[in-house]
Design a protein around this motif. Structure first.
Motif, short mmCIF file in Angstrom:
data_model
loop_
_atom_site.label_atom_id
_atom_site.label_comp_id
_atom_site.label_asym_id
_atom_site.label_seq_id
_atom_site.Cartn_x
_atom_site.Cartn_y
_atom_site.Cartn_z
N THR A 32 3.87 -4.70 -4.89
CA THR A 32 4.86 -5.19 -3.91
C THR A 32 6.28 -4.94 -4.40
O THR A 32 7.16 -4.57 -3.62
N ASP A 35 7.09 -1.12 -4.19
CA ASP A 35 7.31 -0.73 -2.79
C ASP A 35 8.62 -1.32 -2.24
O ASP A 35 9.27 -0.70 -1.39
N ALA A 36 8.98 -2.52 -2.73
CA ALA A 36 10.22 -3.14 -2.26
C ALA A 36 11.43 -2.28 -2.62
O ALA A 36 12.35 -2.10 -1.81
N SER A 40 11.46 -0.56 0.92
CA SER A 40 12.31 -1.53 1.63
C SER A 40 13.79 -1.30 1.36
O SER A 40 14.63 -1.47 2.24
N ASP A 210 -0.89 -4.05 -1.22
CA ASP A 210 -0.72 -3.35 0.06
C ASP A 210 -1.20 -4.21 1.23
O ASP A 210 -0.61 -4.20 2.31
N ASP A 213 1.66 -6.62 2.19
CA ASP A 213 2.93 -6.18 2.79
C ASP A 213 2.84 -5.06 3.81
O ASP A 213 3.84 -4.72 4.44
N ARG A 225 8.00 -7.77 1.46
CA ARG A 225 7.72 -7.35 0.09
C ARG A 225 8.49 -8.20 -0.92
O ARG A 225 7.98 -8.51 -1.99
N SER A 229 6.74 -10.67 -3.60
CA SER A 229 7.04 -10.45 -5.01
C SER A 229 7.56 -11.73 -5.67
O SER A 229 7.19 -12.05 -6.81
#
Length: 252
Positions: A32, A35-36, A40, A210, A213, A225, A229
């Motif tokens: 998370t 990916d953030a 994001s 995954d 989020d 995300r 987190s």
């Protein structure tokens, strides 16, 4: 007396149930959190990898420089390894076009090579021997490869194999259950079982992260995300504070 005790302990935690709970939470946070930053925040996989790689190197230097096991420093380094593993695997699989299967194969080969060279150099890959700077460097390089492999393997299982996030989580949970059964019912090397379990917790964390989020259309819960987190980080901190971890006894 205290210096004698410290010399008899390794620089990594004792492997207990709490260790595995925190490890799974940390690998999920790595997914998370990675990916953030890359998605994001729209920084991309390459920039995200550069950021987390720098954090990982700094954490490893601090970990190796520490004179004894420090729980928060250890888990910060683990989280850094899993976030850089997330963005690095995504960069290789998606930006470079290697694909999940290709990326997983390359990373598996690198992981096996790391373990083999470690064993040939120091004679053991047991975590109970991680007390010297050289052993620690092998340990953290191996962990970085395992975390990156886990990301690619998790994505491959959920996406390419078509199992989805819940299906992938069930597969890796079942494999971990097999490892636990082997631990209690067979004479298989505990060191080998540890590394198998360590590797499998990463794809489990990847698919769970995954699932948290990703959008509903992709089978996820579509949670923020950043919020996911934050919750995972607070959970990890709570576990460390509520269930104090001891350093593993060093092998002689």
């Amino acid at each position: 007396m205290n210096s004698t005790i410290e010399r008899s302990l390794s620089k990594v935690p004792e492997v207990t149930l709490t260790f595995w709970i925190v490890k799974i939470a940390a690998t999920t946070l790595g997914e998370t959190g990675g990916d953030a930053v890359s998605m994001s925040m729209n920084l991309g996989y390459l920039v995200g990898t550069a950021i987390f790689a720098a954090l990982f190197v700094a954490a490893v230097v601090a970990q190796v420089s520490a004179r004894r096991f420090r729980p928060f420093l250890y888990w910060i380094t683990i989280i850094a390894s899993t976030t850089v593993g997330t963005t690095m695997a995504d960069f290789a699989d998606r930006s470079l076009g290697i694909g999940y299967a290709g990326g997983s194969s390359i990373l598996f080969a690198l992981l096996m090579a790391s373990l083999l060279i470690w064993y040939r150099t120091l004679g053991s890959i047991s975590v109970n021997t991680v007390s010297s700077p050289k052993a620690e460097m092998f340990y953290w390089v191996t962990i970085m490869f395992s975390q990156t492999l886990g990301t690619a393997l998790g994505d491959w299982t959920a996406d390419t194999a078509g199992l989805g996030y819940t299906g992938g989580a069930l597969v890796f949970s079942a494999l971990l259950a097999v490892v636990v059964a082997a631990y209690y019912r067979t004479g298989i090397s505990r060191t080998i079982l540890f590394w198998i379990a360590f590797i499998l917790t990463r794809p489990l964390g990847a698919v769970v992260g995954d699932f948290l989020d990703k959008p509903h259309s992709m089978g996820g819960l579509d949670l923020s995300r950043f919020a996911a987190s934050d919750v995972l980080l607070m959970f990890i901190v709570a576990c460390i504070l509520l269930f104090p971890q001891r350093a593993a006894e060093r092998a002689h």
